[in-house]
Scaffold this active site. Sequence first.
Site, mmCIF file in Angstrom:
data_model
loop_
_atom_site.group_PDB
_atom_site.id
_atom_site.type_symbol
_atom_site.label_atom_id
_atom_site.label_comp_id
_atom_site.label_asym_id
_atom_site.label_seq_id
_atom_site.Cartn_x
_atom_site.Cartn_y
_atom_site.Cartn_z
ATOM 1 N N TYR A 139 0.812 -1.230 0.000
ATOM 2 C CA TYR A 139 0.000 0.000 0.000
ATOM 3 C C TYR A 139 0.840 1.272 0.000
ATOM 4 O O TYR A 139 2.039 1.232 0.195
ATOM 5 C CB TYR A 139 -1.083 -0.002 1.063
ATOM 6 C CG TYR A 139 -0.732 -0.095 2.523
ATOM 7 C CD1 TYR A 139 0.543 0.102 3.030
ATOM 8 C CD2 TYR A 139 -1.754 -0.387 3.442
ATOM 9 C CE1 TYR A 139 0.795 0.028 4.378
ATOM 10 C CE2 TYR A 139 -1.515 -0.461 4.799
ATOM 11 C CZ TYR A 139 -0.240 -0.257 5.262
ATOM 12 O OH TYR A 139 -0.009 -0.335 6.608
ATOM 13 N N GLU A 140 0.155 2.385 -0.278
ATOM 14 C CA GLU A 140 0.804 3.691 -0.519
ATOM 15 C C GLU A 140 1.761 3.635 -1.711
ATOM 16 O O GLU A 140 2.773 4.319 -1.743
ATOM 17 C CB GLU A 140 1.546 4.186 0.734
ATOM 18 C CG GLU A 140 0.667 4.341 1.955
ATOM 19 C CD GLU A 140 -0.551 5.208 1.722
ATOM 20 O OE1 GLU A 140 -0.515 6.060 0.817
ATOM 21 O OE2 GLU A 140 -1.548 5.024 2.438
ATOM 22 N N GLY A 141 1.430 2.825 -2.693
ATOM 23 C CA GLY A 141 2.294 2.644 -3.862
ATOM 24 C C GLY A 141 3.199 1.457 -3.646
ATOM 25 O O GLY A 141 4.016 1.452 -2.721
#
Length: 597
Positions: free
Chosen positions: A441-443
Amino acid sequence: MTYQAPVRDHVFILRDMLNIDQHGHLPAFADASFDVVEQILEAAAQFTGEVLAPLNTVGDKHGCVLDAATNTVTTPPGFKEAYKQLCEGGWTGLGSDPAYGGQGLPHVVNLAFSEMSSSANMAFSMYPGLAHGAYSAIHTGGADDQKELYLPKMVTGEWTGTMNLTEPHCGTDLGLLRTKAVPEADGTYRISGQKIWISAGEHDMSGNIIHLVLARIEGAPAGVKGISLFIVPKFLPNADGSAGARNEGVKCVGLEEKMGIHGNATCVMQYEDAKGWLIGGENAGLKIMFVMMNEARLGVGMQGVAQGEAAYQAAVAFAKDRLQGRSLTGPKNAEGPADPIIVHPDVRRMLLESKALIEGGRAFLFWTALHGDLAHAHPDEKVREKAEDYMGLMTPVLKGYLTDKGFKVCSDAVQVHGGSGFTEHFPVSQFMRDCRIALIYEGTNGIQALDLVGRKLASKGGRAVMTFFQEIDQFIGENDGDAGLKPFITALAEVKAQMQDGTMWLMQNGLQNPDNAGAASTDYMHLFGLTGLAYMWALQVKAAQAKIAAGSSDPFYSTKVVTAQYFIERILPDAGAHLTKLKTGSATLMALPAEAF
């Protein structure tokens, strides 16, 4: 095994390595003398160890429960009470603006607390963590009346917040976003669309949830240029600022069944003509949301260190207690039936590797977070410029490298436990499952690596990375004559030369064929991470040796030196392999047609 916050290591990094007292003239640091900071760390250790850690297994086993009839979520037993204690203790406002009721402490101190909180209970700590990210976005992009309305309650924790980016058909590629915003005569907007994987999107711990939602206003330009950001609260605020009627168009319609972080509600959010307010200008949403995303990416890098720390502690406790086999050099526990497994070289390899990665990674995180404080508060424009450059450059490295290594530490902790680690009777399986999301997550980490080589390296003509090289060169030059530091200086100089070689290769070959940059990106990110840790370990050894030279016989300092020695002898050589791999380019990688896989 009970998590014990590594206060001693935090103290060493903040006081001895970073010497945060030297910044006492700056606003955030003026009320944060190291004596005060040490008291905060001790109190944080007590709260996270006694209140949050015992709920970690509870959250994992019980999870969150959605009532489909009311679209409400109940968090695991004890979470609501622990959250109340978190708020009453003032922990939610540690690094927030005093203008809105925050304590205004340096972000690096807040990060130290966040690490302890995440080690103790990652799923729980995500609720206040996301709220702080939403607070930061409103603080940066909101109008004065929006700040006055929302921020005081978000600082106290009375209200929490979320970020709503991902949709069923688009994650990283936000240009495909479909959620729409229709303007109303009263200046509000009607928000419609579906967002998925929204952490803390619905729960029972706070009086209101402030959703920050990316959407496209009718007629906006295509792609990312046409994205706006909206405040869409669960309950509509009254004129006096209290939470009023339910925003009927906002609903949690599903909870994800996940591999880990079961105690955090990962929601499918449905928006149907929900009432929202524009934050910032039209089509300026992504810029404001990136404030939140960059803060979140540093936070995710921290989660890699935090879960690694918890798993390492569990592995050490097990290795000292578990009797199995005899030492290769003769019994060490002659009275017992076998020796504890910590006598075996291969177990020590896993433990020392974990220790070196976690302590080096923590130092890298805190060093970068301190630059974040300097970027906000330092009066010298050049210092602020360098600090901002570093924040941009280091963020993808910290997110990608530290979560990769945090997961490896968790995996090795399972290995140290042997068959016991694969069962749910011991805590390490949860640490490994919880940690796995941090690489995604978050890229995803692949996206972080692409961001590093595609955007951050080239930004401003490569100014940030050149400044980093210059800083390392200066440190090497100033300390080259120090006999005790010599092995660490030599190792740092070698890996810095390898990273410089890789950087030049990317600049020459990445432009002529973008696939070369893509193919090299993950190896380059790991090469950068190793260089960063080599620098951090040199700084830590310098600080430890100064203490030893001043007469300290505390084994903490000699242990630091031995751990650093392990790092340069047995982890740092990986840099050469990463450099060799990245320089092979993309030809073989891209040679096979899709059907050949």
